[in-house]
Design a protein around this motif. Structure first.
Motif, PDB file in Angstrom:
ATOM      1  N   GLN B 187       0.724  -1.009  -0.694  1.00  0.00           N
ATOM      2  CA  GLN B 187      -0.645  -0.074   0.041  1.00  0.00           C
ATOM      3  C   GLN B 187       0.515   1.028   0.746  1.00  0.00           C
ATOM      4  OE1 GLN B 187      -3.212   0.620   2.061  1.00  0.00           O
ATOM      5  NE2 GLN B 187      -4.209  -1.898   2.400  1.00  0.00           N
ATOM      6  N   SER B 188       2.059   1.211   1.245  1.00  0.00           N
ATOM      7  CA  SER B 188       3.141   2.263   0.645  1.00  0.00           C
ATOM      8  C   SER B 188       3.672   2.100  -0.088  1.00  0.00           C
ATOM      9  CB  SER B 188       3.383   2.612   2.256  1.00  0.00           C
ATOM     10  OG  SER B 188       3.617   1.470   2.783  1.00  0.00           O
ATOM     11  N   GLU B 449      -3.043  -8.795   6.010  1.00  0.00           N
ATOM     12  CA  GLU B 449      -2.503  -7.299   6.762  1.00  0.00           C
ATOM     13  C   GLU B 449      -3.326  -6.415   5.698  1.00  0.00           C
ATOM     14  OE1 GLU B 449       1.353  -6.265   6.053  1.00  0.00           O
ATOM     15  OE2 GLU B 449       1.164  -4.492   6.808  1.00  0.00           O
ATOM     16  N   PHE B 452      -6.904  -6.414   6.513  1.00  0.00           N
ATOM     17  CA  PHE B 452      -6.970  -5.642   7.782  1.00  0.00           C
ATOM     18  C   PHE B 452      -7.037  -3.849   7.798  1.00  0.00           C
ATOM     19  CE2 PHE B 452      -4.689  -3.849  11.773  1.00  0.00           C
ATOM     20  CZ  PHE B 452      -5.799  -3.863  12.498  1.00  0.00           C
ATOM     21  N   ARG B 453      -6.098  -3.550   6.315  1.00  0.00           N
ATOM     22  CA  ARG B 453      -5.863  -2.079   6.664  1.00  0.00           C
ATOM     23  C   ARG B 453      -7.169  -1.578   5.396  1.00  0.00           C
ATOM     24  NH1 ARG B 453       0.141  -1.965   5.137  1.00  0.00           N
ATOM     25  NH2 ARG B 453       0.087   0.177   4.386  1.00  0.00           N
ATOM     26  N   MET B 456      -9.603  -1.002   7.754  1.00  0.00           N
ATOM     27  CA  MET B 456      -9.658  -0.158   8.236  1.00  0.00           C
ATOM     28  C   MET B 456     -10.175   1.388   8.048  1.00  0.00           C
ATOM     29  SD  MET B 456      -9.083  -0.443  11.660  1.00  0.00           S
ATOM     30  CE  MET B 456      -7.997   0.316  13.012  1.00  0.00           C
ATOM     31  N   THR B 457      -9.897   1.172   6.222  1.00  0.00           N
ATOM     32  CA  THR B 457      -9.538   2.284   5.519  1.00  0.00           C
ATOM     33  C   THR B 457     -11.186   2.611   5.677  1.00  0.00           C
ATOM     34  OG1 THR B 457      -7.170   1.330   3.926  1.00  0.00           O
ATOM     35  CG2 THR B 457      -8.609   2.820   3.010  1.00  0.00           C
ATOM     36  N   ALA B 461     -10.387   4.313  10.511  1.00  0.00           N
ATOM     37  CA  ALA B 461      -9.386   3.624  11.362  1.00  0.00           C
ATOM     38  C   ALA B 461      -9.843   3.930  12.852  1.00  0.00           C
ATOM     39  CB  ALA B 461      -8.264   4.863  11.469  1.00  0.00           C
TER      40      ALA B 461
END
Lengths: 157, 503
Positions: B187-188, B449, B452-453, B456-457, B461
């Motif tokens: 993602q980053s 992961e 999960f992200r 949360m997005t 969050a």
């Protein structure tokens, strides 16, 4: 021996958690991207590892309580097999380090002959024949028929 | 009757000569891998991934599944003849199978395990055919939060049910998840834990981890055994490869019960083949009028567990194919194979690739028939494999692993990695830490992961998203109970014992 091993596992878990937290702190983050960023999930894992360490500690403590009163376990006196396994690991590492230099065929044949000489002792003809035939046939089968690239090394073919 | 059409179309896929050939090749290799003690189905499948790269995915997956269920047939042969489980799940067969062989009934023991495996394996595939689709339609409602909870459940179940200590299971799981975080973050775009090694930017290859943990570690263990000189004498096949009328009568019940137990346990995450065969063994012992015969060559003790561990394989494919989440080590490796071919197992597969999915499931009916033939009339040929001295066999396994590992990237780094994971697996075994949780979480870690992200997005969050739907709450409760249950169980037993003594 069980108790000592468990202690090593416990210390390893704590050390790993510390290293992992440190390494996580080294990751660069920017302001954009998803709200969590690349560090949150690893941090949760680090916390999970600390929980694991706590659980290990409780298990060790319980095992010790169950052990008290009984005779202490006799630690394994013969550890020579660890040296044998260690020697195999080192020999395998040497094989891998020279893999591209010697090439697959030669390296594998030598590697196999040495291991078989020790672990299948007393049958040199069968061992050498198996090692050489296997190395040559598998090399030809995988490189020519299946198109897998294996290093040729300094052999001319 | 759309589904029925798909099921029938599946047969037209798996009956194509090329796919019949790969089914045969798979179950043939599976039988060999099952018989040879040094190498199991997980390592076998992982080694084939790089070699079969570029093959038609349907054929390749048919072959790999063949290895998976075929190995259970072969494992019993080794258990019966040399009292070593050729494959982990046949450990219960060593108890009565070897005793039968010593009494001159090796033929009957081999026959009942082949026939039991066939009947139960087929029961399992029928149940898989029936249950896969309904479960997949349920899974279509899953969002990232539900998927995260599902994977959490699979991991907690595996970590607390495999091995003796829940803490060590958890350690193995988290280690796998940590290894999965190595590489570029999707993602980053940030590299994580690459230790300045450029190869690690793509992450630690799943194949090298599995080959190291399952094949190389097994070699180190096996060579240590040779050095120490531990092995049971081999019993030759004696008696006709068939059952007497009385043996039939005694076996048929255990086979059916074992088939049903095995399938149910197989569907549940975490349990796996060994637990289903133990469950079947204890069930039969409890039901038997002569429980004292168990351990001294009772045919029920071979028929039941062998049936159970074969039905288990079909059961274990249910969550993998319909939910896209494997429930154990071997199915995690299969999932790795799916992903290597660019195919994501799970509910969408039923819509996108019904040909592949049903072709694969239907091939298991045919594969089981082939296995019955391979393991009954032809078993004498396979038994010769057991005459290969292990001092020759184990070194060869390393050499085969080298080809498998090197073929992926042509990188010597992968060779060091299989050695690293081999040593890790060896040390794990010494410290009683199970390996299966590590493999499962290594395969699922990246997806876990991400979901999960994503969750949360979506929620901005806010972690409350994980308790917003009934499905995720149920899964979280299941995860919690799978962690708490093994801790409470010994206490309950103590308490019950105390209460009985007090009364």
């Amino acid at each position: 021996m069980g108790e000592v091993t468990d202690r090593i596992v416990f210390v390893f878990t704590l050390t790993l958690a510390a290293v992992y937290f440190y390494a996580t702190a080294q990751i660069h983050t920017y302001e954009f991207g998803d709200p969590l960023g690349p560090k949150t999930f690893p941090r949760l894992l680090g916390i999970g590892l600390l929980v694991t360490a706590a659980m290990l500690f409780v298990e060790m403590w319980r095992a010790r309580k169950a052990q008290s009163g009984k005779e202490p376990q006799n630690p394994g006196s013969d550890r020579r097999h660890f040296f044998v396994v260690g020697a195999v690991v080192i020999w395998t590492a040497v094989y891998f380090a020279l893999f591209t230099t010697t090439g697959y065929m030669l390296g594998t044949a030598v590697y196999l002959v040495a291991l078989m000489w020790y672990f299948n002792a007393g049958k040199p003809v069968a061992n050498v024949a198996t090692a050489v035939l296997y190395s040559v046939i598998s090399y030809l089968a995988f490189t020519k028929a299946l198109g897998v690239a294996l290093p040729r090394g300094f052999l001319p073919f | 009757m759309d589904t029925l059409t798909h099921i029938i179309n599946g047969f037209s896929v798996c009956l194509q000569p090329i796919n019949l050939w790969y089914t045969f090749l798979g179950v043939f290799m599976g039988t060999i891998i099952g018989i040879l003690p040094g190498i199991g189905p997980a390592a076998g499948i992982a080694l084939l991934i790089p070699v079969t790269y570029g093959m038609n995915p349907t054929s390749a997956l048919i072959m790999m599944c063949g290895i998976y269920y075929g190995s259970k047939y072969g494992g019993s042969t080794t258990a019966i003849l040399i009292r070593t489980p050729g494959e982990a799940a046949s450990v219960m067969t060593t108890l009565d199978g070897y005793e039968m062989a010593k009494k001159g009934r090796a033929g009957a023991a081999l026959a009942v395990s082949a026939i039991g495996s066939f009947i139960a394996g087929t029961i399992g595939v029928v149940a898989l055919t029936l249950f896969a689709l309904p479960l997949a339609s349920l899974a279509l409602k899953f969002g990232p939060a539900e998927y995260f909870c599902l994977m959490l459940f699979a991991m907690t179940a595996v970590s607390s049910l495999t091995g003796k200590s829940p803490a060590k299971g958890l350690l193995s799981t988290i280690l796998g998840l940590m290894i999965a975080t190595i590489g570029i973050d999707l993602q980053s775009g940030q590299p994580r834990y690459t230790m300045a090694v450029p190869e690690f930017q793509d992450g630690v290859g799943f194949v090298v981890a599995v080959v190291g943990l399952f094949a190389v570690a097994e070699v180190l263990r096996g060579l240590e055994d040779i050095y120490r000189g531990v092995s049971a004498p081999m019993v030759r096949i004696s008696g006709k490869l068939w059952l007497t009328r009385d043996e039939w009568r005694r076996s048929i019940g255990p086979i059916w019960r074992g088939g049903i137990i095995g399938f149910i346990i197989g569907v549940l995450p975490g349990a796996g083949g060994t637990i289903s065969s133990i469950m079947s063994y204890t069930t039969e012992k409890r039901l038997s009028k002569h429980p004292e015969e168990f351990g001294h060559g009772a045919i029920e003790g071979v028929a039941g567990p062998e049936a159970a561990n074969n039905a288990d394989t079909a059961g274990a494919l249910v969550p993998l194919l319909s939910l896209g989440v494997p429930g154990g080590g071997s199915t995690a490796v299969l999932m790795g194979a799916f992903i290597m071919y660019g195919i994501q197992p799970g509910p969408l597969l039923f819509e996108k690739r019904p040909d592949l999915l049903w072709g694969l499931i239907d091939s298991m009916y045919i594969g089981n028939i082939m296995l019955l033939i391979l393991n009954l009339p032809l078993i004498g040929l396979f038994v010769r494999l057991l005459y290969i001295p292990s001092g020759i066999l184990y070194p060869l396994v390393v050499a085969i692993s080298v080809i498998g590992a090197y073929a992926i990237n042509g990188s010597p780094l992968d060779l060091y990695l299989i050695l690293f994971f081999g040593v890790l697996g060896y040390l794990f075994e010494k410290a009683d830490i199970p390996v299966a949780p590590l493999v499962l979480s290594l395969v699922l870690g990246g997806i876990m992961e991400q979901s999960f992200r994503q969750a949360m997005t979506i929620s901005g969050a806010d972690p409350a998203i994980f308790v917003k739907s009934g499905i995720s709450i149920t899964l979280l409760l299941l995860s919690l109970s799978s962690v708490v249950f093994p801790i409470l169980l010994p206490k309950l037993k103590e308490w019950k014992k105390g209460a009985e003594e007090g009364a």
